[in-house]
Scaffold this active site. Structure first.
Site, PDB file in Angstrom:
ATOM      1  N   GLN A 160     -10.427  15.891   7.993  1.00  0.00           N
ATOM      2  CA  GLN A 160     -10.135  14.924   9.064  1.00  0.00           C
ATOM      3  C   GLN A 160     -11.116  15.116  10.226  1.00  0.00           C
ATOM      4  O   GLN A 160     -10.801  15.770  11.215  1.00  0.00           O
ATOM      5  CB  GLN A 160      -8.695  15.154   9.546  1.00  0.00           C
ATOM      6  CG  GLN A 160      -8.206  14.168  10.549  1.00  0.00           C
ATOM      7  CD  GLN A 160      -7.710  12.908   9.903  1.00  0.00           C
ATOM      8  OE1 GLN A 160      -7.007  12.940   8.920  1.00  0.00           O
ATOM      9  NE2 GLN A 160      -8.071  11.787  10.474  1.00  0.00           N
ATOM     10  N   PHE A 161     -12.306  14.526  10.128  1.00  0.00           N
ATOM     11  CA  PHE A 161     -13.306  14.702  11.179  1.00  0.00           C
ATOM     12  C   PHE A 161     -12.855  14.125  12.510  1.00  0.00           C
ATOM     13  O   PHE A 161     -13.298  14.564  13.575  1.00  0.00           O
ATOM     14  CB  PHE A 161     -14.659  14.117  10.767  1.00  0.00           C
ATOM     15  CG  PHE A 161     -14.776  12.634  10.904  1.00  0.00           C
ATOM     16  CD1 PHE A 161     -15.297  12.073  12.065  1.00  0.00           C
ATOM     17  CD2 PHE A 161     -14.370  11.780   9.879  1.00  0.00           C
ATOM     18  CE1 PHE A 161     -15.416  10.696  12.198  1.00  0.00           C
ATOM     19  CE2 PHE A 161     -14.474  10.419  10.007  1.00  0.00           C
ATOM     20  CZ  PHE A 161     -15.004   9.867  11.174  1.00  0.00           C
ATOM     21  N   THR A 162     -11.924  13.183  12.496  1.00  0.00           N
ATOM     22  CA  THR A 162     -11.490  12.547  13.746  1.00  0.00           C
ATOM     23  C   THR A 162     -10.711  13.499  14.643  1.00  0.00           C
ATOM     24  O   THR A 162     -10.468  13.179  15.813  1.00  0.00           O
ATOM     25  CB  THR A 162     -10.654  11.278  13.470  1.00  0.00           C
ATOM     26  OG1 THR A 162      -9.499  11.627  12.713  1.00  0.00           O
ATOM     27  CG2 THR A 162     -11.473  10.232  12.735  1.00  0.00           C
TER      28      THR A 162
END
Length: 148
Positions: free
Chosen positions: A78-80
């Site tokens: 989950q890069f966000t």
């Protein structure tokens, strides 16, 4: 390395309407990686998450770990989680690691979980995924390897 850990009664992840990972009982872990993260961050968070005491014992107190209840983990990259929303309305993702580094540490984190003896299912790195879960409690924790 940052993780959102959600206790779940059931969870699954799909890509293009096909389920690629699912668990019945345990944690959904959304994992973000930043530029300074190393294998030590992955090892630290994996061990910390596996041994978190957030499952009820006989007295309904949060005293049991994932291992104590024979739970599983659904791990989603989950890069966000490293989105910066301080300026404007569109998040800035400059703090998120580049895909090659992020994927390497995501895979390493998953291996550390498995080495702890916990069953792990995963999403598909970099893919558009649909995640479904029944959050139990609800119990949701935000953890960061840099904050101890």
């Amino acid at each position: 390395m940052r993780a959102v850990v959600q206790r779940a009664n059931a969870a699954s992840v799909s890509v293009h309407d096909s389920i690629i990972g699912q668990i019945e009982h345990g944690f959904v872990v959304l994992l973000g990686v930043t530029h300074e993260d190393t294998w030590e961050d992955a090892a630290y968070l994996a061990k910390k998450i596996v041994h978190l005491r957030v499952f009820e014992d006989e007295q309904q107190k949060l005293n049991l770990s994932l291992k104590d209840v024979n739970g599983s983990i659904l791990s989603i990259s989950q890069f966000t989680l490293y989105g910066d929303t301080k300026k404007g309305r569109r998040p800035n993702f400059m703090k998120a690691a580049k895909p090659e580094q992020a994927n390497e540490l995501y895979l390493l984190f998953n291996r550390f979980i498995a080495q702890e003896g916990v069953h792990i299912e995963t999403g598909a790195f970099g893919a558009m995924m649909d995640v479904q879960l029944t959050n139990s409690g609800p119990v949701t924790l935000v953890m960061d390897s840099k904050e101890g």
